[in-house]
Design a protein around this motif. Structure first.
Motif, PDB file in Angstrom:
ATOM      1  N   UNK A   3       0.858  -1.180   0.000  1.00 36.47           N
ATOM      2  CA  UNK A   3       0.000   0.000   0.000  1.00 36.47           C
ATOM      3  C   UNK A   3       0.895   1.231   0.000  1.00 36.47           C
ATOM      4  N   UNK A   4       0.421   2.266  -0.680  1.00 36.96           N
ATOM      5  CA  UNK A   4       1.165   3.524  -0.700  1.00 36.96           C
ATOM      6  C   UNK A   4       0.163   4.657  -0.672  1.00 36.96           C
ATOM      7  N   UNK A   5       0.308   5.517   0.312  1.00 34.49           N
ATOM      8  CA  UNK A   5      -0.528   6.713   0.392  1.00 34.49           C
ATOM      9  C   UNK A   5       0.391   7.911   0.312  1.00 34.49           C
ATOM     10  N   UNK A   6       0.099   8.808  -0.581  1.00 35.22           N
ATOM     11  CA  UNK A   6       0.966   9.959  -0.767  1.00 35.22           C
ATOM     12  C   UNK A   6       0.127  11.180  -1.111  1.00 35.22           C
ATOM     13  N   UNK A   7       0.749  12.306  -1.024  1.00 33.79           N
ATOM     14  CA  UNK A   7       0.057  13.552  -1.345  1.00 33.79           C
ATOM     15  C   UNK A   7       0.326  13.948  -2.789  1.00 33.79           C
ATOM     16  N   UNK A   8      -0.637  14.607  -3.359  1.00 34.85           N
ATOM     17  CA  UNK A   8      -0.497  15.099  -4.720  1.00 34.85           C
ATOM     18  C   UNK A   8       0.804  15.876  -4.881  1.00 34.85           C
ATOM     19  N   UNK A   9       1.493  15.593  -5.983  1.00 30.95           N
ATOM     20  CA  UNK A   9       2.730  16.288  -6.258  1.00 30.95           C
ATOM     21  C   UNK A   9       3.975  15.531  -5.842  1.00 30.95           C
ATOM     22  N   UNK A  47       7.066   6.764 -15.666  1.00 26.44           N
ATOM     23  CA  UNK A  47       8.248   6.192 -16.277  1.00 26.44           C
ATOM     24  C   UNK A  47       8.523   4.837 -15.652  1.00 26.44           C
ATOM     25  N   UNK A  48       9.109   3.947 -16.415  1.00 27.10           N
ATOM     26  CA  UNK A  48       9.426   2.607 -15.913  1.00 27.10           C
ATOM     27  C   UNK A  48      10.823   2.226 -16.376  1.00 27.10           C
ATOM     28  N   UNK A  49      11.489   1.480 -15.509  1.00 24.83           N
ATOM     29  CA  UNK A  49      12.846   1.016 -15.817  1.00 24.83           C
ATOM     30  C   UNK A  49      12.994  -0.436 -15.412  1.00 24.83           C
ATOM     31  N   UNK A  50      13.924  -1.091 -16.071  1.00 29.05           N
ATOM     32  CA  UNK A  50      14.275  -2.457 -15.686  1.00 29.05           C
ATOM     33  C   UNK A  50      15.785  -2.573 -15.814  1.00 29.05           C
ATOM     34  N   UNK A  73       5.117  14.219 -11.136  1.00 28.97           N
ATOM     35  CA  UNK A  73       4.458  14.233  -9.826  1.00 28.97           C
ATOM     36  C   UNK A  73       3.165  13.430  -9.847  1.00 28.97           C
ATOM     37  N   UNK A  74       2.793  12.896  -8.703  1.00 31.88           N
ATOM     38  CA  UNK A  74       1.572  12.095  -8.633  1.00 31.88           C
ATOM     39  C   UNK A  74       0.343  13.000  -8.550  1.00 31.88           C
ATOM     40  N   UNK A  93       0.176  -3.210  -5.864  1.00 32.52           N
ATOM     41  CA  UNK A  93       0.363  -2.085  -4.944  1.00 32.52           C
ATOM     42  C   UNK A  93      -0.861  -1.197  -5.060  1.00 32.52           C
ATOM     43  N   UNK A  94      -1.527  -0.975  -3.931  1.00 34.70           N
ATOM     44  CA  UNK A  94      -2.668  -0.048  -3.938  1.00 34.70           C
ATOM     45  C   UNK A  94      -2.149   1.354  -3.660  1.00 34.70           C
ATOM     46  N   UNK A  95      -2.258   2.212  -4.653  1.00 27.62           N
ATOM     47  CA  UNK A  95      -1.773   3.584  -4.531  1.00 27.62           C
ATOM     48  C   UNK A  95      -2.939   4.529  -4.310  1.00 27.62           C
ATOM     49  N   UNK A  96      -2.816   5.339  -3.286  1.00 29.50           N
ATOM     50  CA  UNK A  96      -3.808   6.378  -3.006  1.00 29.50           C
ATOM     51  C   UNK A  96      -3.088   7.714  -2.991  1.00 29.50           C
ATOM     52  N   UNK A  97      -3.531   8.612  -3.852  1.00 28.27           N
ATOM     53  CA  UNK A  97      -2.947   9.953  -3.915  1.00 28.27           C
ATOM     54  C   UNK A  97      -4.008  10.942  -3.439  1.00 28.27           C
ATOM     55  N   UNK A  98      -3.693  11.641  -2.363  1.00 26.51           N
ATOM     56  CA  UNK A  98      -4.675  12.568  -1.770  1.00 26.51           C
ATOM     57  C   UNK A  98      -4.405  14.019  -2.164  1.00 26.51           C
TER      58      UNK A  98
END
Lengths: 116, 114
Positions: B10-16, B66-69, B81-82, B109-114
């Motif tokens: 889980x990931x919770x983050x703020x906008x930007x 963007x994605x990398x391997x 920014x998110x 991964x459950x991403x929540x951007x507030x």
């Protein structure tokens, strides 16, 4: 690109009964693979069953079986003796055997509720 | 085999803010896929790699993604920014090039951007 259609957004079944989830796909290819995945509330994607298009015999895995109609481009999933643990989202998926990048194409899913 | 491993769960983050999602594919699998799942759009393919090389990134929504391997055992998906509309479940999946082999998914991964 191939398209996969699941026309039933939601289905319900009584415990111990049988339910069939439908899936159709659009392709011009003659050989390919089809899959059904289950996604329970835990969100893990679990392979339920797979079918090779060149095989006429329908695949079976315990209580799960498919009705593969190649000419009709139909790939339905039958769940027999439904159990509470079968409640989940079910996704139909198609994989091309051409060298188009080996992409998997998914339907939009069917939410299955099992009624005790 | 440990399966496909994703972090965080889980990931919770703020906008930007910048968000980085991580994935370890099954050893020996030479294809790696990133999917995004939302109620509205279902399961969308964002990008996939073959032998660590990006093959098709046409599903990446915009330049913020963007994605990398960097090697065969690790991939990242970065959003910078998110934005709140990026909130979704992000899946990593790997495949071993065997004809009848299915995709093997991580737990997402459950991403929540507030």
């Amino acid at each position: 690109a191939q398209t996969v259609t699941q026309s039933q957004p939601e289905m319900s079944v009584q415990e111990a009964e049988t339910v069939t989830l439908s899936c159709t796909y659009d392709t011009s290819e003659s050989d390919y693979y089809l899959f059904w995945y289950k996604q329970p509330p835990s969100r893990q994607m679990i392979l339920v069953i797979r079918q090779e298009a060149y095989k006429q015999q329908n695949a079976t895995e315990n209580r799960f079986s498919v009705n593969f109609q190649k000419a009709a481009k139909s790939f339905s999933l039958k769940i027999s003796d439904s159990q509470l643990g079968d409640a989940a989202m079910y996704f139909c998926a198609y994989r091309s055997l051409l060298f188009t990048g080996n992409q998997f194409y998914f339907g939009t899913g069917t939410s299955l509720t099992v009624i005790p | 085999d440990a399966g496909v491993i994703q972090s965080p769960r889980h990931e919770v983050t703020e906008m930007g803010q910048e968000v980085t999602l991580r994935c370890k594919p099954i050893s020996g699998h030479d294809y790696l896929f990133w999917y995004r799942q939302t109620m509205m759009r279902g399961l969308e393919l964002l990008i996939y790699f073959n032998n660590n090389v990006p093959i098709d990134d046409s599903g990446m929504p915009e330049d913020r993604f963007s994605a990398k391997m960097p090697n065969a055992s690790f991939s990242t998906l970065k959003i910078q920014p998110s934005e709140p509309r990026d909130s979704a479940v992000y899946f990593c999946a790997s495949w071993g090039s065997s004809y009848n082999s299915p995709l093997h998914f991580g737990n997402g991964t459950r991403l929540t951007v507030t």
